[in-house]
Design an enzyme around this catalytic site. Structure first.
Site, PDB file in Angstrom:
ATOM      1  CE  LYS A 114      -4.392  -1.405   1.374  1.00  0.00           C
ATOM      2  NZ  LYS A 114      -5.767  -1.701   2.091  1.00  0.00           N
ATOM      3  CE  LYS A 207      -6.448  -7.576  -1.672  1.00  0.00           C
ATOM      4  NZ  LYS A 207      -7.390  -7.165  -0.469  1.00  0.00           N
ATOM      5  CE  LYS A 210     -13.595  -2.513   0.866  1.00  0.00           C
ATOM      6  NZ  LYS A 210     -12.765  -2.536   1.908  1.00  0.00           N
TER       7      LYS A 210
HETATM    8  N1  AQP Z   1     -10.002 -10.114  -3.071  1.00  0.00           N
HETATM    9  C1  AQP Z   1     -10.562 -10.695  -2.199  1.00  0.00           C
HETATM   10  N2  AQP Z   1     -10.676 -11.841  -2.189  1.00  0.00           N
HETATM   11  C2  AQP Z   1     -11.091 -12.634  -0.569  1.00  0.00           C
HETATM   12  N3  AQP Z   1     -11.375 -11.838   0.300  1.00  0.00           N
HETATM   13  C3  AQP Z   1     -10.928 -10.373   0.302  1.00  0.00           C
HETATM   14  N4  AQP Z   1     -10.840  -9.289   1.402  1.00  0.00           N
HETATM   15  C4  AQP Z   1     -10.763  -8.243   0.761  1.00  0.00           C
HETATM   16  N5  AQP Z   1     -10.246  -8.411  -0.505  1.00  0.00           N
HETATM   17  C5  AQP Z   1     -10.687  -9.733  -0.856  1.00  0.00           C
HETATM   18  C6  AQP Z   1     -11.409  -9.550   2.614  1.00  0.00           C
HETATM   19  O1  AQP Z   1     -12.586  -8.723   2.982  1.00  0.00           O
HETATM   20  C7  AQP Z   1     -12.344  -8.330   4.194  1.00  0.00           C
HETATM   21  C8  AQP Z   1     -12.457  -6.848   4.289  1.00  0.00           C
HETATM   22  O2  AQP Z   1     -11.666  -6.088   3.743  1.00  0.00           O
HETATM   23  P1  AQP Z   1     -11.068  -4.807   4.036  1.00  0.00           P
HETATM   24  O3  AQP Z   1     -12.460  -3.844   3.696  1.00  0.00           O
HETATM   25  O4  AQP Z   1     -10.595  -4.722   5.266  1.00  0.00           O
HETATM   26  O5  AQP Z   1      -9.995  -4.212   2.960  1.00  0.00           O
HETATM   27  P2  AQP Z   1      -8.859  -4.591   2.061  1.00  0.00           P
HETATM   28  O6  AQP Z   1      -8.402  -6.216   2.716  1.00  0.00           O
HETATM   29  O7  AQP Z   1      -7.832  -3.791   2.041  1.00  0.00           O
HETATM   30  O8  AQP Z   1      -9.829  -4.982   0.792  1.00  0.00           O
HETATM   31  P3  AQP Z   1      -9.603  -4.346  -0.533  1.00  0.00           P
HETATM   32  O9  AQP Z   1     -10.921  -4.447  -1.211  1.00  0.00           O
HETATM   33  O10 AQP Z   1      -8.451  -5.150  -1.354  1.00  0.00           O
HETATM   34  O11 AQP Z   1      -9.143  -2.839  -0.397  1.00  0.00           O
HETATM   35  P4  AQP Z   1      -7.672  -1.971  -0.829  1.00  0.00           P
HETATM   36  O12 AQP Z   1      -8.192  -1.881  -2.454  1.00  0.00           O
HETATM   37  O13 AQP Z   1      -8.089  -0.920  -0.007  1.00  0.00           O
HETATM   38  O14 AQP Z   1      -6.593  -2.831  -0.731  1.00  0.00           O
HETATM   39  C9  AQP Z   1     -11.089  -8.954   4.890  1.00  0.00           C
HETATM   40  O15 AQP Z   1     -11.324  -9.961   5.548  1.00  0.00           O
HETATM   41  C10 AQP Z   1     -10.082  -9.260   3.515  1.00  0.00           C
HETATM   42  O16 AQP Z   1      -9.477 -10.380   3.942  1.00  0.00           O
END
Ligand code: AQP
Length: 344
Positions: A114, A207, A210
């Protein structure tokens, strides 16, 4: 004193809630509420580790809350709440900042991904994010944490922090009535099923996320039926037919991803999907996947919209959840202070 089983997990209100969040985390939350006491948290303190527009944050908090409820979590039976409304999260995070070691945090791959090349410009909060996550879990003495694969390393860190706290403060922990010397139980990650890491629809090596600039990389929980179908139709694939066994998905990341999504949506294994669809071309598998995705996601999107039409009701649910979360957290926070040696 022993610890009862309790589930905790969180989702960041950073917008663009997607199918990865739903399949990797939220569906697990729904299933666990049948067998466990659960706390599901909208982690807004985590969200602000990267810039969030203050004019959008409240709406994003309500969107995650609505997604929890629309997916089937019962806010009366279980606790749905907002992290910043329970002060113990930030308080315990500070104590844990003083337990965790720099070297441990330096190994966290999510920070490296990040912060990227601009490490010097990243917020300090982004670096200590995993300590706050440990605090979220340990504040409730949670024993089980359903998460996607990407959070595995943070969960391992939370276990190390719990253990170090128990060792560092062994004497006062025993004096506080925990004869076995375990104040913070080591939380177990629950990372299971065919969709623990849902990948981008545009690139099977990344992955689904968001923050991906491409809207086409993810299916969001608010996409309408046409958009879902279009995104799946345009998803990147290879030219071969689907194999009849999972071994044949090795080295085919996009095919593996779509089969995994199908399996998770249907609640079956990848083997079962290939029994039915092995040998099919993507020109027939993709419409079947789109139909299934619409069948599962659209009712949730509709229900979310209804809930979002009444923001006052969502705010009341969060307030009630925060009050109930506080009654669990407060005695644990008080004990933590006593164990550390603060004057109560
Ligand atoms: N691609 C994914 N596949 C399976 N599980 C996922 N999670 C996130 N992406 C995937 C799981 O969703 C839960 C909430 O995630 P979060 O809101 O804490 O944020 P994150 O992991 O940072 O999700 P993003 O969507 O990938 O955001 P960005 O783009 O900011 O990095 C967690 O249990 C996570 O494991």
């Amino acid at each position: 004193m022993t610890h009862q089983e309790r589930v905790f997990s969180g989702v960041q209100p950073t917008g663009n809630l997607h199918l990865g969040n739903y399949l990797g985390a939220i569906t697990k939350f729904v299933a666990l509420q049948e067998s466990h006491e659960c706390l599901y948290c909208v982690v807004d303190l985590h969200a602000i580790t990267v810039w969030q527009d203050p004019k959008e944050l409240a709406g994003n908090i309500r969107e995650v809350t609505a997604a929890f409820i629309a997916s089937g979590i019962d806010p009366k039976k279980q606790i749905i709440f907002n992290q910043s409304q329970v002060s113990g999260h930030a308080e315990l995070a500070w104590v844990l900042n003083c337990v965790a070691r720099m070297g441990w945090l330096n190994r966290m791959t999510q920070f490296k991904e990040k912060a990227g090349k601009h490490k010097e410009n990243a917020s300090v909060g982004l670096f200590t994010y995993p300590n706050l996550m440990a605090a979220d879990i340990l504040l409730y003495h949670a024993t089980h944490v359903p998460v996607g694969e990407d959070q595995k390393q943070h969960l391992e860190l939370a276990r190390d922090i719990a253990q170090k706290f128990n060792v560092d403060f062994a004497d006062t922990i025993k004096e506080a009535g925990f004869e076995e010397g375990i104040f913070f139980p080591q939380p177990e990650p629950l990372i299971q099923g065919p969709a623990t890491r849902v990948m981008s629809l545009r690139d099977g090596s990344k992955k689904m996320s968001k923050s991906d600039p491409s809207e086409m990389s993810r299916i969001t929980m608010t996409d309408d039926a046409d958009t879902i179908a279009k995104k799946i139709r345009k998803a990147k694939t290879d030219p071969d037919a689907l194999p009849s066994e999972t071994d044949g998905l090795k080295d085919r990341p996009e095919a593996n991803n779509l089969v995994g999504i199908y399996a998770a949506l249907k609640g079956v294994s990848k083997e079962d999907v290939l029994k039915d669809h092995g040998g099919a071309q993507f020109s027939t598998f993709k419409p079947a996947l789109a139909e299934l995705a619409v069948e599962k996601v659209s009712p949730i999107a509709d229900e979310m919209q209804k809930l979002l039409n009444d923001p006052a009701e969502l705010d009341a649910i969060l307030k009630d959840g925060a009050n109930r979360a506080y009654t669990i957290a407060d005695p644990i926070m008080k004990k933590t202070k006593e164990i550390v040696g603060f004057i109560g």
